[in-house]
Scaffold this motif. Structure first.
Motif, mmCIF file in Angstrom:
data_model
loop_
_atom_site.group_PDB
_atom_site.id
_atom_site.type_symbol
_atom_site.label_atom_id
_atom_site.label_comp_id
_atom_site.label_asym_id
_atom_site.label_seq_id
_atom_site.Cartn_x
_atom_site.Cartn_y
_atom_site.Cartn_z
ATOM 1 N N ALA A 81 6.787 12.686 0.888
ATOM 2 C CA ALA A 81 6.016 11.444 0.854
ATOM 3 C C ALA A 81 6.815 10.304 1.468
ATOM 4 C CB ALA A 81 5.630 11.103 -0.585
ATOM 5 N N VAL B 47 0.820 -1.212 0.000
ATOM 6 C CA VAL B 47 0.000 0.000 0.000
ATOM 7 C C VAL B 47 0.855 1.264 0.000
ATOM 8 C CG1 VAL B 47 -1.669 1.350 1.332
ATOM 9 C CG2 VAL B 47 -1.983 -1.115 1.067
ATOM 10 N N LEU B 48 1.898 1.290 0.824
ATOM 11 C CA LEU B 48 2.717 2.501 0.907
ATOM 12 C C LEU B 48 3.560 2.709 -0.348
ATOM 13 C CD1 LEU B 48 3.772 2.571 4.660
ATOM 14 C CD2 LEU B 48 1.918 3.785 3.522
ATOM 15 N N THR B 49 4.026 1.620 -0.960
ATOM 16 C CA THR B 49 4.754 1.786 -2.218
ATOM 17 C C THR B 49 3.817 2.280 -3.311
ATOM 18 O OG1 THR B 49 6.202 -0.062 -1.596
ATOM 19 C CG2 THR B 49 6.330 0.716 -3.864
ATOM 20 N N ALA B 50 2.597 1.761 -3.316
ATOM 21 C CA ALA B 50 1.615 2.234 -4.295
ATOM 22 C C ALA B 50 1.359 3.728 -4.110
ATOM 23 C CB ALA B 50 0.315 1.447 -4.155
ATOM 24 N N GLY B 51 1.186 4.147 -2.861
ATOM 25 C CA GLY B 51 0.986 5.571 -2.596
ATOM 26 C C GLY B 51 2.174 6.406 -3.033
ATOM 27 N N PHE B 52 3.371 5.881 -2.789
ATOM 28 C CA PHE B 52 4.595 6.584 -3.182
ATOM 29 C C PHE B 52 4.647 6.779 -4.695
ATOM 30 C CE2 PHE B 52 9.491 6.421 -3.276
ATOM 31 C CZ PHE B 52 9.605 7.765 -2.981
ATOM 32 N N ALA C 129 -0.056 0.670 -8.631
ATOM 33 C CA ALA C 129 -0.203 2.125 -8.759
ATOM 34 C C ALA C 129 -0.029 2.566 -10.203
ATOM 35 C CB ALA C 129 0.812 2.825 -7.870
ATOM 36 N N ILE D 264 5.911 8.062 4.744
ATOM 37 C CA ILE D 264 5.894 6.596 4.674
ATOM 38 C C ILE D 264 6.702 5.990 5.817
ATOM 39 C CG2 ILE D 264 6.835 4.664 3.333
ATOM 40 C CD1 ILE D 264 5.895 6.262 0.815
ATOM 41 N N ILE E 235 2.094 6.873 -6.778
ATOM 42 C CA ILE E 235 1.086 7.845 -7.192
ATOM 43 C C ILE E 235 1.609 9.267 -6.981
ATOM 44 C CG2 ILE E 235 -1.179 8.810 -6.633
ATOM 45 C CD1 ILE E 235 -1.389 6.286 -8.262
ATOM 46 N N VAL E 236 2.277 9.491 -5.852
ATOM 47 C CA VAL E 236 2.868 10.810 -5.606
ATOM 48 C C VAL E 236 3.903 11.140 -6.686
ATOM 49 C CG1 VAL E 236 4.316 12.170 -4.049
ATOM 50 C CG2 VAL E 236 2.450 10.794 -3.123
#
Length: 236
Positions: free
Chosen positions: A168, A139-144, A218, A172, A146-147
């Motif tokens: 970001a 989840v956090l890599t996906a968010g990263f 992502a 994380i 997207i940023v």
């Protein structure tokens, strides 16, 4: 070759700065950097190298980022393997330099210190299990990603992208250091795990699979969100 050197050195800087803050500074409570300082250190490494070397290589410094950018249509597939090799070598060299520095303190035990390695179960700072670790990293890599993809999109304020990306990564780390000691970067995990061996290497698979999986997820979303940028990249 300039781009590969940039990826090598940028990843070297990330591991030396981020893991170095954990191994050399956070080990001393009187210095007061703790979780917040280590989180900021990782963010600052990416921010500084993105500004310094981003114009040369794009500033990936992370195999998951490279894979994600490729799937998103922002990076050619033929360049993925050379970038990943350069990143992993940079991380390992940083691990070697950090080990050399840390061993200069009498009584320092590299294995017992953990050497900023990532893990789950008994190797998790907070004792979190495999599922928690996997979900966190995906989840956090996906968010990263997207940023990264949003901050570098054609309509974004380009000169501020490294700031958004660095912050970001700081966020994380603030979330996930207690869970996995934060990877979201297979090269970063490899660069220190090889010097510890044992469980650190046995669990290393997760810190390749989960970040890459998160990045790919992502990227697939980003192909829809930022379709204009992917089309422009293919046209260049």
């Amino acid at each position: 070759m300039k781009a590969l050197f940039a990826e090598f050195f940028g990843t070297f800087w990330l591991v030396l700065g981020g893991c170095g803050s954990a191994v050399l500074a956070a080990a001393f409570p009187q210095l007061g950097i703790g979780l917040h300082g280590v989180s900021l250190a990782f963010g600052l490494t990416v921010l500084t190298m993105a500004y310094a070397l981003g114009p040369v290589s794009g500033g990936h410094f992370n195999p998951a980022v490279t894979a994600g950018l490729c799937v998103a249509g922002r990076f050619p597939a033929a360049r993925v393997a050379p970038y990943v090799v350069a990143q992993v070598i940079g991380a390992i060299v940083a691990g070697a330099v950090l080990a050399l520095i840390a061993n200069g303190k009498p009584g320092f035990d590299l294995v017992a210190s953990g050497f900023a390695t990532n893990g789950y179960g008994e190797r998790s700072p907070g004792g979190y299990g495999l599922v928690s670790a996997a979900v966190t990293e995906v989840v956090l890599t996906a968010g990263f990603l997207i940023v990264i993809l949003g901050a570098t999109a054609s309509k974004a304020v380009g000169s501020m992208a490294p700031v958004a990306i660095g912050l970001a990564l700081t966020l994380i780390h603030l979330i996930s250091i207690p869970v996995t000691n934060t990877s979201v970067n297979p090269a970063r995990s490899t660069g220190v795990a090889l010097f510890v061996g044992g469980g650190a290497v046995e669990q290393l698979w997760l810190f390749w699979v989960a970040p890459v999986a998160g990045a790919v997820m992502a990227a697939l979303v980003a192909r829809w969100l930022f379709a204009d940028d992917a089309q422009a990249a293919r046209g260049r």
